[in-house]
Design a protein around this motif. Sequence first.
Motif, PDB file in Angstrom:
ATOM      1  N   VAL A   1       0.821  -1.211   0.000  1.00  0.00           N
ATOM      2  CA  VAL A   1       0.000   0.000   0.000  1.00  0.00           C
ATOM      3  C   VAL A   1       0.859   1.268   0.000  1.00  0.00           C
ATOM      4  O   VAL A   1       0.380   2.336  -0.395  1.00  0.00           O
ATOM      5  CB  VAL A   1      -0.990   0.010   1.189  1.00  0.00           C
ATOM      6  N   GLU A   2       2.116   1.156   0.426  1.00  0.00           N
ATOM      7  CA  GLU A   2       3.015   2.301   0.377  1.00  0.00           C
ATOM      8  C   GLU A   2       3.569   2.517  -1.025  1.00  0.00           C
ATOM      9  O   GLU A   2       4.220   3.532  -1.301  1.00  0.00           O
ATOM     10  CB  GLU A   2       4.164   2.118   1.371  1.00  0.00           C
ATOM     11  N   GLY A   3       3.353   1.535  -1.912  1.00  0.00           N
ATOM     12  CA  GLY A   3       3.829   1.669  -3.279  1.00  0.00           C
ATOM     13  C   GLY A   3       5.194   1.078  -3.525  1.00  0.00           C
ATOM     14  O   GLY A   3       5.789   1.304  -4.586  1.00  0.00           O
ATOM     15  N   ASP A   4       5.738   0.319  -2.568  1.00  0.00           N
ATOM     16  CA  ASP A   4       7.084  -0.256  -2.706  1.00  0.00           C
ATOM     17  C   ASP A   4       7.102  -1.524  -3.556  1.00  0.00           C
ATOM     18  O   ASP A   4       8.181  -1.974  -3.958  1.00  0.00           O
ATOM     19  CB  ASP A   4       7.658  -0.594  -1.317  1.00  0.00           C
ATOM     20  N   VAL A   5       5.928  -2.116  -3.790  1.00  0.00           N
ATOM     21  CA  VAL A   5       5.852  -3.400  -4.496  1.00  0.00           C
ATOM     22  C   VAL A   5       5.101  -3.230  -5.814  1.00  0.00           C
ATOM     23  O   VAL A   5       3.958  -2.762  -5.813  1.00  0.00           O
ATOM     24  CB  VAL A   5       5.132  -4.459  -3.624  1.00  0.00           C
ATOM     25  N   PRO A   6       5.713  -3.593  -6.943  1.00  0.00           N
ATOM     26  CA  PRO A   6       5.003  -3.525  -8.230  1.00  0.00           C
ATOM     27  C   PRO A   6       3.836  -4.512  -8.249  1.00  0.00           C
ATOM     28  O   PRO A   6       3.926  -5.621  -7.726  1.00  0.00           O
ATOM     29  CB  PRO A   6       6.076  -3.937  -9.248  1.00  0.00           C
ATOM     30  N   LEU A   7       2.743  -4.101  -8.867  1.00  0.00           N
ATOM     31  CA  LEU A   7       1.547  -4.932  -8.961  1.00  0.00           C
ATOM     32  C   LEU A   7       1.121  -5.047 -10.420  1.00  0.00           C
ATOM     33  O   LEU A   7       1.267  -4.103 -11.202  1.00  0.00           O
ATOM     34  CB  LEU A   7       0.404  -4.323  -8.144  1.00  0.00           C
ATOM     35  N   ALA A   8       0.568  -6.205 -10.764  1.00  0.00           N
ATOM     36  CA  ALA A   8       0.015  -6.365 -12.101  1.00  0.00           C
ATOM     37  C   ALA A   8      -1.182  -5.431 -12.262  1.00  0.00           C
ATOM     38  O   ALA A   8      -1.951  -5.221 -11.322  1.00  0.00           O
ATOM     39  CB  ALA A   8      -0.410  -7.810 -12.324  1.00  0.00           C
ATOM     40  N   LYS A   9      -1.336  -4.871 -13.455  1.00  0.00           N
ATOM     41  CA  LYS A   9      -2.442  -3.942 -13.683  1.00  0.00           C
ATOM     42  C   LYS A   9      -3.780  -4.661 -13.784  1.00  0.00           C
ATOM     43  O   LYS A   9      -4.826  -4.045 -13.537  1.00  0.00           O
ATOM     44  CB  LYS A   9      -2.193  -3.144 -14.964  1.00  0.00           C
TER      45      LYS A   9
ATOM     46  N   GLY B   1      -7.565 -10.837 -17.037  1.00  0.00           N
ATOM     47  CA  GLY B   1      -7.613  -9.557 -17.729  1.00  0.00           C
ATOM     48  C   GLY B   1      -8.486  -8.502 -17.091  1.00  0.00           C
ATOM     49  O   GLY B   1      -8.563  -7.371 -17.591  1.00  0.00           O
ATOM     50  N   ASP B   2      -9.154  -8.831 -15.993  1.00  0.00           N
ATOM     51  CA  ASP B   2     -10.031  -7.866 -15.337  1.00  0.00           C
ATOM     52  C   ASP B   2      -9.210  -6.806 -14.598  1.00  0.00           C
ATOM     53  O   ASP B   2      -8.260  -7.131 -13.883  1.00  0.00           O
ATOM     54  CB  ASP B   2     -10.954  -8.567 -14.335  1.00  0.00           C
ATOM     55  N   PRO B   3      -9.587  -5.530 -14.717  1.00  0.00           N
ATOM     56  CA  PRO B   3      -8.869  -4.459 -14.017  1.00  0.00           C
ATOM     57  C   PRO B   3      -9.294  -4.383 -12.549  1.00  0.00           C
ATOM     58  O   PRO B   3     -10.274  -5.007 -12.140  1.00  0.00           O
ATOM     59  CB  PRO B   3      -9.287  -3.208 -14.781  1.00  0.00           C
ATOM     60  N   TRP B   4      -8.571  -3.595 -11.785  1.00  0.00           N
ATOM     61  CA  TRP B   4      -8.915  -3.401 -10.374  1.00  0.00           C
ATOM     62  C   TRP B   4      -8.641  -1.948 -10.015  1.00  0.00           C
ATOM     63  O   TRP B   4      -8.050  -1.195 -10.770  1.00  0.00           O
ATOM     64  CB  TRP B   4      -8.109  -4.339  -9.484  1.00  0.00           C
ATOM     65  N   GLY B   5      -9.118  -1.547  -8.838  1.00  0.00           N
ATOM     66  CA  GLY B   5      -8.937  -0.173  -8.402  1.00  0.00           C
ATOM     67  C   GLY B   5      -9.743   0.795  -9.251  1.00  0.00           C
ATOM     68  O   GLY B   5     -10.845   0.474  -9.699  1.00  0.00           O
TER      69      GLY B   5
END
Length: 233
Positions: free
Chosen positions: A84-92, A97-101
């Motif tokens: 959640v701090e943004g230190d870890v890359p995440l798949a989009k 193929g479904d998006p999130w966020g």
Amino acid sequence: MTRTDAIETDAETDLSDVMAGRRITIDELAVGLGGADLWVRKLARAAEAPDTPVELSDTIKELRRIASQLAEHSERIGFLARVVEGDVPLAKNFERGDPWGVEARGTDRTDFGGPALIPTQWQLWRLARDAEIAGARDTAETTTYPEAMKGVGLGWESKEAQLRRRRERDAAVVREVLLVICESCAAGEGEQCRTKNGRASEKPHVPRQREAEAIVDARLGFVGENPVAVPDA
């Protein structure tokens, strides 16, 4: 004494010793779980030699099992704090193929409970794993939690919080029923409803129940099955 989820003491609702702000951070949760793990392990160690001759072997084993679980949770939530701090890359996108966020807004994901606007902890761990497995370090293929969740989550509360507030609402209705005069049987304040034969019943008449629900819902901010106003949003 058997505890139920519907019962909360003042000590439980005072959260000032577990978080610094109005809401707990994921990092604070991880550290708190680590502290609970250490505290339980200390209790297990101390229980090996109580001041009275009582064999506490079963309790010690159970305490160490609980401590082990707390340690695992602390590690998992600690990793989630990095996410959640943004230190870890995440798949989009998820594997299908479904998006999130924010990208999930307006989508019609019919499986798995609908669009993943608010991802679960398990989904975030999976997105991190997918990004790592694919070796996708290109910013065009990965994202971070702050980027993907920009503008999402304002006024949000978890399912467990909603369930707790629903239990509190239902308990308040039970108390309010006894403050409402029943138009069906004329039961007064503090009196239970009565059958046609004059027998007391724990089940109130529908009009009395409905009026009590309306009073409580107006006071707490409920509409239908859902709470409206989220505290501290």
